[in-house]
Design a protein around this motif. Structure first.
Motif, PDB file in Angstrom:
ATOM      1  N   ILE A 188       3.267  46.099  77.423  1.00 30.25           N
ATOM      2  CA  ILE A 188       4.186  46.019  78.044  1.00 30.25           C
ATOM      3  C   ILE A 188       4.081  47.134  79.156  1.00 30.25           C
ATOM      4  O   ILE A 188       4.550  48.124  78.486  1.00 30.25           O
ATOM      5  CB  ILE A 188       5.319  46.351  77.469  1.00 30.25           C
ATOM      6  CG1 ILE A 188       5.230  44.725  76.527  1.00 30.25           C
ATOM      7  CG2 ILE A 188       6.679  45.649  78.241  1.00 30.25           C
ATOM      8  CD1 ILE A 188       5.999  45.456  74.829  1.00 30.25           C
ATOM      9  N   ALA A 189       4.668  46.467  80.306  1.00 27.59           N
ATOM     10  CA  ALA A 189       4.365  47.806  81.604  1.00 27.59           C
ATOM     11  C   ALA A 189       6.110  48.041  82.189  1.00 27.59           C
ATOM     12  O   ALA A 189       6.181  46.739  82.379  1.00 27.59           O
ATOM     13  CB  ALA A 189       3.708  48.230  82.514  1.00 27.59           C
ATOM     14  N   ARG A 190       6.079  48.948  82.650  1.00 24.22           N
ATOM     15  CA  ARG A 190       7.420  49.510  82.891  1.00 24.22           C
ATOM     16  C   ARG A 190       7.575  50.641  83.914  1.00 24.22           C
ATOM     17  O   ARG A 190       6.634  51.593  83.730  1.00 24.22           O
ATOM     18  CB  ARG A 190       8.625  50.120  81.680  1.00 24.22           C
ATOM     19  CG  ARG A 190       9.279  49.217  80.606  1.00 24.22           C
ATOM     20  CD  ARG A 190      10.266  49.692  79.345  1.00 24.22           C
ATOM     21  NE  ARG A 190      10.351  48.497  78.780  1.00 24.22           N
ATOM     22  CZ  ARG A 190      11.542  49.732  77.656  1.00 24.22           C
ATOM     23  NH1 ARG A 190      11.599  50.131  78.183  1.00 24.22           N
ATOM     24  NH2 ARG A 190      11.669  48.409  76.985  1.00 24.22           N
ATOM     25  N   VAL A 191       8.260  50.424  84.951  1.00 22.17           N
ATOM     26  CA  VAL A 191       8.060  51.246  85.856  1.00 22.17           C
ATOM     27  C   VAL A 191       9.530  51.317  86.725  1.00 22.17           C
ATOM     28  O   VAL A 191      10.428  50.873  86.197  1.00 22.17           O
ATOM     29  CB  VAL A 191       7.363  50.813  87.143  1.00 22.17           C
ATOM     30  CG1 VAL A 191       8.408  49.230  87.631  1.00 22.17           C
ATOM     31  CG2 VAL A 191       7.508  51.167  88.154  1.00 22.17           C
TER      32      VAL A 191
ATOM     33  N   LEU B  66       7.724  56.470  87.212  1.00 22.92           N
ATOM     34  CA  LEU B  66       7.236  56.393  85.793  1.00 22.92           C
ATOM     35  C   LEU B  66       6.666  55.136  85.983  1.00 22.92           C
ATOM     36  O   LEU B  66       7.759  54.032  86.028  1.00 22.92           O
ATOM     37  CB  LEU B  66       8.555  57.090  85.022  1.00 22.92           C
ATOM     38  CG  LEU B  66       8.101  56.938  84.105  1.00 22.92           C
ATOM     39  CD1 LEU B  66       6.639  57.381  83.346  1.00 22.92           C
ATOM     40  CD2 LEU B  66      10.004  56.720  83.045  1.00 22.92           C
ATOM     41  N   VAL B  67       5.454  55.405  85.133  1.00 28.83           N
ATOM     42  CA  VAL B  67       5.288  53.670  84.805  1.00 28.83           C
ATOM     43  C   VAL B  67       4.258  54.159  82.927  1.00 28.83           C
ATOM     44  O   VAL B  67       3.846  55.292  82.896  1.00 28.83           O
ATOM     45  CB  VAL B  67       3.413  53.735  85.440  1.00 28.83           C
ATOM     46  CG1 VAL B  67       3.393  52.488  84.798  1.00 28.83           C
ATOM     47  CG2 VAL B  67       3.815  53.140  86.755  1.00 28.83           C
TER      48      VAL B  67
ATOM     49  N   ALA C 289      -2.184  47.045  83.462  1.00 31.05           N
ATOM     50  CA  ALA C 289      -0.668  46.946  83.202  1.00 31.05           C
ATOM     51  C   ALA C 289      -0.044  47.635  83.961  1.00 31.05           C
ATOM     52  O   ALA C 289       0.681  46.614  84.145  1.00 31.05           O
ATOM     53  CB  ALA C 289      -0.594  47.509  81.271  1.00 31.05           C
ATOM     54  N   ALA C 290      -1.121  48.629  84.863  1.00 35.17           N
ATOM     55  CA  ALA C 290       0.037  48.843  85.537  1.00 35.17           C
ATOM     56  C   ALA C 290       0.010  48.865  86.762  1.00 35.17           C
ATOM     57  O   ALA C 290       1.366  48.815  87.348  1.00 35.17           O
ATOM     58  CB  ALA C 290      -0.807  51.227  85.450  1.00 35.17           C
ATOM     59  N   GLU C 291      -0.770  47.833  87.544  1.00 35.25           N
ATOM     60  CA  GLU C 291      -1.464  47.901  88.735  1.00 35.25           C
ATOM     61  C   GLU C 291      -0.682  46.392  88.035  1.00 35.25           C
ATOM     62  O   GLU C 291       0.392  45.633  89.594  1.00 35.25           O
ATOM     63  CB  GLU C 291      -2.657  46.974  88.885  1.00 35.25           C
ATOM     64  CG  GLU C 291      -2.938  46.005  89.747  1.00 35.25           C
ATOM     65  CD  GLU C 291      -3.023  46.594  91.116  1.00 35.25           C
ATOM     66  OE1 GLU C 291      -2.299  45.944  91.882  1.00 35.25           O
ATOM     67  OE2 GLU C 291      -3.635  47.341  91.480  1.00 35.25           O
ATOM     68  N   SER C 292      -0.352  45.530  87.329  1.00 31.52           N
ATOM     69  CA  SER C 292       1.029  44.066  87.141  1.00 31.52           C
ATOM     70  C   SER C 292       2.158  44.645  87.899  1.00 31.52           C
ATOM     71  O   SER C 292       2.769  43.899  88.575  1.00 31.52           O
ATOM     72  CB  SER C 292       0.623  43.740  86.077  1.00 31.52           C
ATOM     73  OG  SER C 292       1.351  44.290  85.197  1.00 31.52           O
ATOM     74  N   VAL C 293       2.437  46.129  86.881  1.00 32.42           N
ATOM     75  CA  VAL C 293       4.029  46.178  87.435  1.00 32.42           C
ATOM     76  C   VAL C 293       4.857  46.855  88.788  1.00 32.42           C
ATOM     77  O   VAL C 293       5.112  46.787  89.751  1.00 32.42           O
ATOM     78  CB  VAL C 293       4.443  47.030  86.172  1.00 32.42           C
ATOM     79  CG1 VAL C 293       4.307  48.172  86.345  1.00 32.42           C
ATOM     80  CG2 VAL C 293       6.547  46.799  86.408  1.00 32.42           C
ATOM     81  N   LEU C 294       3.157  48.083  89.202  1.00 32.62           N
ATOM     82  CA  LEU C 294       3.774  48.272  90.436  1.00 32.62           C
ATOM     83  C   LEU C 294       3.292  47.278  91.596  1.00 32.62           C
ATOM     84  O   LEU C 294       4.154  47.773  92.627  1.00 32.62           O
ATOM     85  CB  LEU C 294       2.426  49.336  90.415  1.00 32.62           C
ATOM     86  CG  LEU C 294       3.120  50.766  89.742  1.00 32.62           C
ATOM     87  CD1 LEU C 294       1.505  51.620  89.941  1.00 32.62           C
ATOM     88  CD2 LEU C 294       3.975  51.735  90.173  1.00 32.62           C
TER      89      LEU C 294
END
Length: 201
Positions: free
Chosen positions: A24-27, A97-98, A121-126
């Motif tokens: 679960i990625a959050r930005v 922040l991710v 995961a980071a790519e998907s949210v950013l």
């Protein structure tokens, strides 16, 4: 102080699954280490049973960030925080922040698999988060009469400036944030209305 580089427009969450592990990625937009701490505390409250909450952030202008940090939170060294930070840097975004929250699915991914999963995961949210570019602003202190407050607010509204605070005493004193490239126009407005003003440096 507003910035002339892209920052996240707000908070966003995206979930991906890799071999039964949930990522679960959050930005979130951040301006200080305190902000980072608050968001991480929130993530731990929301997901107390998660196996790992890995993260990376950078504050300041992309490419010359004033501050950057990362954390693998128990994953093998270099397999989580660094891939997240690499994606942030590649996206050319500041004050960001991710966090990636992982629920282990029972199948080990190996170092290469972890790097790909956390980077993905980071790519998907950013990729999904909206960006805003904020113009550099200048602080101006203005002394005015009560009658001048409405015209001042109107000028700010039309020109992308903002009245940050107003003190009502014998006269009215306002603190205004004006786009740097409109300083001359703001000065002309103040002169036309016979307002005292000083640019803060």
């Amino acid at each position: 102080m507003k910035k002339d580089y892209p920052v996240p427009a707000g908070y966003l969450e995206r979930e991906t699954e890799v071999k039964k592990s949930r990522f679960i990625a959050r930005v979130a937009p951040v301006g200080s280490r305190e902000d980072v701490k608050d968001w991480l505390e929130q993530a731990h409250q929301d997901h107390p049973d998660a196996r790992h909450i890995c993260w990376a952030y950078q504050i300041g202008r992309p490419g010359s960030a004033a501050e950057a940090a990362m954390n693998d939170d128990g994953e093998p060294s270099g397999t989580a925080g660094k891939p997240i930070l690499n994606v942030i840097q590649h996206k050319d975004m500041g004050d960001v922040l991710v966090m990636v929250i992982r629920y282990f699915g029972g199948i080990k991914l190996g170092a290469g698999g972890l790097v790909r999963a956390y980077a993905g995961a980071a790519e998907s949210v950013l990729s999904a988060v909206d960006r805003v570019v904020q113009k550099p602003m200048t602080d101006v202190l203005v002394s005015l009469s009560f009658a001048d407050e409405q015209p001042l607010r109107h000028w700010c509204e039309v020109n992308g400036a903002s009245v940050e605070s107003v003190d009502y005493g014998a006269s009215v004193r306002a603190r205004v944030l004006v786009p740097e490239d409109l300083q001359a126009e703001f000065g002309a407005f103040c002169d036309a209305h016979k307002l005292d003003y000083s640019f803060e440096r």
